[in-house]
Write an enzyme that holds these catalytic residues in place. Structure first.
Site, mmCIF file in Angstrom:
data_model
loop_
_atom_site.group_PDB
_atom_site.id
_atom_site.type_symbol
_atom_site.label_atom_id
_atom_site.label_comp_id
_atom_site.label_asym_id
_atom_site.label_seq_id
_atom_site.Cartn_x
_atom_site.Cartn_y
_atom_site.Cartn_z
ATOM 1 N N GLU A 92 4.564 0.812 2.806
ATOM 2 C CA GLU A 92 3.195 0.510 2.401
ATOM 3 C C GLU A 92 2.220 1.525 2.987
ATOM 4 O O GLU A 92 2.584 2.356 3.820
ATOM 5 C CB GLU A 92 2.814 -0.902 2.835
ATOM 6 C CG GLU A 92 2.937 -1.138 4.337
ATOM 7 C CD GLU A 92 1.778 -1.938 4.894
ATOM 8 O OE1 GLU A 92 0.628 -1.547 4.602
ATOM 9 O OE2 GLU A 92 2.031 -2.922 5.619
ATOM 10 N N LYS A 227 1.960 -11.433 11.426
ATOM 11 C CA LYS A 227 1.127 -11.036 12.557
ATOM 12 C C LYS A 227 0.728 -12.275 13.352
ATOM 13 O O LYS A 227 0.334 -13.291 12.798
ATOM 14 C CB LYS A 227 -0.096 -10.273 12.065
ATOM 15 C CG LYS A 227 0.265 -9.004 11.294
ATOM 16 C CD LYS A 227 -0.958 -8.320 10.744
ATOM 17 C CE LYS A 227 -0.576 -7.056 9.979
ATOM 18 N NZ LYS A 227 0.157 -7.360 8.727
#
Length: 726
Positions: A92, A227
């Site tokens: 990404e 995360k």
């Protein structure tokens, strides 16, 4: 309506029983309809507007990529096209634009790409540059993206169309990268961590698009979990609702990005890249349509153990400053990095490199497995069919012949007798079948008991999937068939006369010209040089023919050249390798074309087989050992060079036949001819007498196809050629 349904079935050559019967027939019906409607819609747009329809791009039903939108790096495209190329891993780019400051971002991007390469795969960083979807970036492009930083768009599914339409530059999120990777055929994607449900998401409804994308796009996402800025418990609950497998890579608990464990269990555990590849492969074969999360814990020595307090403070500050939406994660990452004095950034860099190593190993392991088909219904029924239709040929230990040529979908229209009306709609029957000269020859070989290795190209579209599935059912080896994400599968639209003979044909074979390059043929030299026979379809580009024939000749592999059509018959002369061919199989008109090219001047077209002897002698004089000339109802002429320099001619009468369709009969003959020679366990430079037996078997196979509506009759078996020889 029911009426229109049955009309559609008749147009596709399907009976109501086929459309409602076996699983294979039902899937064929649905996919054929989808492909036909896609092409019909484009043609209708042309006729109504007077302009070509807008490019359909990757969103088309037939899976094409729009070259005006997609830019695939040549190294990546070559790897995706080649079945023997290195595996490709998607990366990404929001980690570059929004995840790290400059110059750490570009340095990390380059280092991560190098980790992928060191572990045996090619990195394909995905981003939007000036409105182009770029798959694979060079150093200059990575630097451009890194300098743009937060001024670049953050591109998720929602933002893709806007970014392209406005000519913007942007970093792709997990969601955006998954979509693009899937469209170009990349199955493994590496990132730092996925998005998830934000803290307080039960009231704000702030849920990352990454989670819904994982539920509908079949790409394996290798990450260090979600995360730890997020609500990990609710994130895992959401993934469960979306039907997403969360596999712990050598761990039982879901990683929390900065630290190895969140305390929440994963749905399953895998202990190696090979075990993980099996999971990804079965997810695809089942046709679930969802992605997978491969959760890799950050190595303990790189974990940011004291980061929790910094995260809490950063979250409170974000709430106080009313930071919302897609700005939340970049804000939190930057603030946590500041509060930990750079420790979180060093952990971020370490975990993405670790993920890259795991992702590359997964891609390599996945490539070793049999290429999957998403058509689960067909997978469930194909095994028995493959074993029975080839009469045990699937278990042969002997080397396979190789066939270089075209594979295509054939659309065939036959008008009713005495109803042909110029420039008007004509009543008749329209059918759709598997075709392409190379594929037809290969099917004939397979049904005769000698399934070959096919060298060809198809798109990453529905027709391509159908063709490969049918080849697999016949036990053909399609590992050398290139899947091209930028070209559509070849299509042949044929109109027959009321007697079943060819009237006119329109071909769309651009993929064969573009993909079967000399470099690709060179890359598969081992397969060609180890084959017992090599068959060459004139649809192959001349430059590829040259390499193919040279490789076969050096390895003493006899080559049979099928002249295919008048327009392409002389390509072997253009390639300059006619003298390397052991046998030419042709018809009267194509023989005339070859000889005109040999003489560099037009020659008179013969009217019957007896008139072809001067032309046949010309071909034999060029170094060819055998020439087989077919002429429909008149029969076949076989000519062979003799040791004394003269030629041996033998005429074979055509077998009595009730013609349904002559399309594919010549290809069936060629496959039967080679099968007959292989059954005799001799080479194509074998004595004339062996050819006599082989021609008889080939005629028997061609007769069955003439009496069938398909390009190759399913009634052909090994007994067809053996019975005729005896």
């Amino acid at each position: 309506s029911t009426q229109s349904t049955w009309e559609g079935q008749r147009c596709l050559g399907l009976s109501p029983a086929m459309a409602s019967g076996s699983a294979a027939a039902r899937v064929w019906w649905r996919l054929a309809c989808s492909h036909l409607m896609s092409r019909t819609a484009r043609a209708l747009s042309n006729s109504l507007t007077g302009h070509p329809a807008a490019p359909c791009g990757a969103a088309c039903a037939d899976g094409e990529l729009d070259a005006s939108i997609f830019v695939i790096h040549p190294e990546i495209e070559a790897a995706l096209r080649s079945p023997n190329g290195p595996p490709v891993v998607a990366l990404e780019s929001t980690i570059i634009t929004h995840g790290m400051p400059y110059p750490d971002n570009v340095q990390t991007a380059l280092e991560v790409e190098e980790v992928v390469r060191q572990n045996g795969a090619l990195p394909a960083t995905i981003a939007i540059l000036a409105g182009k979807i770029c798959v694979g970036l060079d150093k200059e492009q990575l630097t451009q993206l890194a300098r743009a930083g937060h001024t670049a768009l953050k591109v998720s599914r929602r933002d893709l169309a806007h970014a392209v339409a406005s000519g913007a530059t942007g970093g792709t999120t997990v969601s955006g990268t998954m979509i693009i990777a899937h469209k170009v055929g990349i199955r493994v994607f590496v990132t730092g961590g996925i998005g998830g449900v934000h803290r307080g998401g039960e009231t704000t409804m702030d849920v990352s698009a990454d989670l819904t994308e994982l539920g509908r796009t079949p790409v394996a996402v290798v990450c260090a979990g979600a995360k730890s800025l997020l609500d990990i418990g609710r994130t895992l609950e959401y993934l469960e609702t979306q039907g997403v497998t969360v596999a712990g890579f050598c761990c039982d608990e879901f990683p929390a990005f900065f630290v190895p464990s969140s305390g929440y269990p994963v749905s399953c555990r895998v202990n190696s890249a090979a075990e993980c590849a099996q999971l990804v492969d079965k997810n695809t074969r089942l046709g679930l349509g969802s992605g997978l999360v491969v959760a890799v814990p950050v190595p303990s020595e790189h974990a940011a153990w004291g980061v929790a307090a910094a995260i809490d403070q950063a979250v409170n500050e974000a709430n106080a400053q009313n930071v919302v939406g897609k700005d939340v994660t970049p804000f939190l990452l930057q603030r946590v990095n500041e509060l930990t004095q750079g420790k979180s950034l060093s952990t971020n860099i370490a975990l993405i490199k670790n993920n890259a190593a795991v992702g590359a190993a997964l891609a390599a392991a996945l490539q070793k497995l049999t290429p999957p088909s998403p058509w689960a219904e067909l997978d469930a029924t194909a095994g028995t069919h493959a074993r029975t239709t080839t009469a045990g040929a699937a278990t042969r230990a002997s080397p396979r012949p190789v066939v270089l040529g075209a594979m295509a979908i054939d659309v065939i229209g036959t008008p009713r007798p005495s109803t042909v009306r110029s420039k008007k709609s004509t009543p008749g029957q329209v059918g759709m079948s598997f075709g392409g000269v190379g594929r037809n020859i290969s099917e004939s070989l397979a049904r005769c008991g000698f399934p070959p290795q096919l060298i060809s190209a198809v798109g990453t579209d529905l027709p391509g999937d159908l063709l490969l599935r049918q080849c697999a059912e016949l036990a053909m080896d399609t590992s050398l068939v290139v899947r091209s994400p930028t070209h559509r599968t070849a299509l042949l639209c044929t109109t027959l006369d009321s007697g079943g003979s060819l009237h006119v044909a329109v071909t769309d074979f651009d993929i064969i010209e573009a993909v079967l390059t000399p470099s690709y043929i060179s890359s598969i030299a081992t397969a060609i040089s180890s084959a017992p026979y090599a068959v060459l379809d004139a649809n192959a580009p001349a430059a590829a023919m040259r390499v193919f024939c040279e490789l076969a000749y050096r390895a003493h592999v006899p080559v049979l050249y099928e002249t295919t059509t008048e327009a392409k018959a002389a390509r072997i002369i253009e390639a300059g390798v006619l003298g390397l061919v052991a046998c030419v199989k042709t018809n009267l008109l194509e023989l005339c074309t070859v000889c005109s090219a040999l003489r560099n001047s037009a020659v008179a077209s013969p009217q019957k087989l007896a008139d072809t002897q001067p032309l046949v002698r010309m071909v034999l004089a060029a170094g060819v050992r055998h020439v087989v000339v077919t002429n429909g109802p008149e029969g076949v002429l076989l000519a062979s060079s003799r040791e004394d320099g003269d030629c041996h001619f033998q005429k074979f009468d055509a077998l009595p036949v009730k013609i349904v369709n002559t399309n594919g009969a010549g290809d069936t003959f060629t496959g039967g001819l080679v099968a007959g020679l292989m059954a005799a366990q001799v080479s194509l430079v074998s004595p004339h007498a062996v050819y006599v037996h082989a021609v008889r078997g080939a005629l028997a196979a061609a007769k069955l196809t003439c009496e069938s509506a398909l390009a190759v009759s399913p009634l052909i078996t090994p007994a067809t050629i053996l019975g005729a020889r005896n």
